[in-house]
Design an enzyme around this catalytic site. Sequence first.
Site, PDB file in Angstrom:
ATOM      1  N   ALA A  60       0.841  -1.206   0.000  1.00 43.60           N
ATOM      2  CA  ALA A  60       0.000   0.000   0.000  1.00 43.60           C
ATOM      3  C   ALA A  60       0.867   1.244   0.000  1.00 43.60           C
ATOM      4  O   ALA A  60       2.037   1.214   0.391  1.00 43.60           O
ATOM      5  CB  ALA A  60      -0.920   0.012   1.226  1.00 43.60           C
ATOM      6  N   THR A 103      -7.696  -0.133   6.835  1.00 41.02           N
ATOM      7  CA  THR A 103      -7.348   0.858   7.850  1.00 41.02           C
ATOM      8  C   THR A 103      -8.565   1.471   8.526  1.00 41.02           C
ATOM      9  O   THR A 103      -9.653   1.546   7.933  1.00 41.02           O
ATOM     10  CB  THR A 103      -6.522   1.988   7.187  1.00 41.02           C
ATOM     11  N   ASP A 104      -8.358   1.911   9.751  1.00 42.97           N
ATOM     12  CA  ASP A 104      -9.387   2.682  10.473  1.00 42.97           C
ATOM     13  C   ASP A 104      -9.699   3.992   9.756  1.00 42.97           C
ATOM     14  O   ASP A 104     -10.756   4.593   9.990  1.00 42.97           O
ATOM     15  CB  ASP A 104      -8.904   2.989  11.889  1.00 42.97           C
ATOM     16  N   TYR A 127      -5.647   9.195   1.642  1.00 39.85           N
ATOM     17  CA  TYR A 127      -5.234   7.828   1.952  1.00 39.85           C
ATOM     18  C   TYR A 127      -6.446   6.968   2.316  1.00 39.85           C
ATOM     19  O   TYR A 127      -6.636   5.874   1.773  1.00 39.85           O
ATOM     20  CB  TYR A 127      -4.220   7.839   3.098  1.00 39.85           C
ATOM     21  N   LYS A 131      -7.980   3.682   0.209  1.00 41.88           N
ATOM     22  CA  LYS A 131      -8.102   2.367   0.832  1.00 41.88           C
ATOM     23  C   LYS A 131      -9.558   1.895   0.805  1.00 41.88           C
ATOM     24  O   LYS A 131      -9.827   0.694   0.636  1.00 41.88           O
ATOM     25  CB  LYS A 131      -7.569   2.398   2.260  1.00 41.88           C
TER      26      LYS A 131
END
Length: 289
Positions: A60, A103-104, A127, A131
């Site tokens: 990533a 991801t959170d 970002y 994602k």
Amino acid sequence: MKIIVTGAKGQLGKDLVEELNKRGHTVIGADKEELDITDLRAVSCFLKSEKPDAVIHCAAWTAVDAAEKSENEKICRLVNKTGTENIAKLCRELSAKMIYISTDYVFSGKGDKPWDPDDERTPINVYGQTKYEGELAVEKLEKYFIVRTSWVFGAGGNNFVKTVLRLAKSNKRLSFVCDQFGSPTYTRDLSRLLADMVQTDKYGAYHASNEGICSWYEFTLEILKQAGIKNVEVSPISASEFGAAAKRPENSRLNKDKLTENGFERLPDWRNALSRYLDETGEKRDGKN
């Protein structure tokens, strides 16, 4: 099983390859030198040649602040969205399992309730958005896991713990954000969970981080305490005072009940994880520095 790990030279990828090898799997570690995930033809040739049972997709673009620059947004999306789409397409063709590390940051960060795996995703930075777009591609598969994690640290790469320790060597006063809350995640612990998960068919979206909640400020205090660094003063500041280029969620609490419901072992407390990490990296000191 024959398992491909993308991003194999990253801090999670390194530990994951080691964990899978210990369990007797055939592991193919692929980093950008071996595989350009943004090139569909290259991905097709690589995966069709290897014919894996599963792909654990760790690769990533993770430079959160840099992604906010217009010249970087395109490459961030190319890696996180298009690269993930390419991996997912070949996993579908080969009927291979896929684990996507997310991801959170796909969540808005509002409120203080822990985010459930099926909560609405409304990212607040580039970002997180890319994602999320990667997640949408993975969700088209039948045999997939999406594993959202947070605040990752491991011996094999750059991370927040290393940054704090580096800054403490040359500064007597540090300031860190006190109004963003989440859970640190040690890559060795996460790797064990992923190795357990890939052997099952309990597909879907999961949240995985070490147990316990803290702010970045509280995380910093514990890092310095466990490292034996006593002569550095740490001040709490707000995220707005810190002034990072990318907005970050105030609330990164993740609900991990689904792990328990599906028979997976949850990760240990983050303080315990930090202690083992500092032992692994040799960063514990005598407090005289």
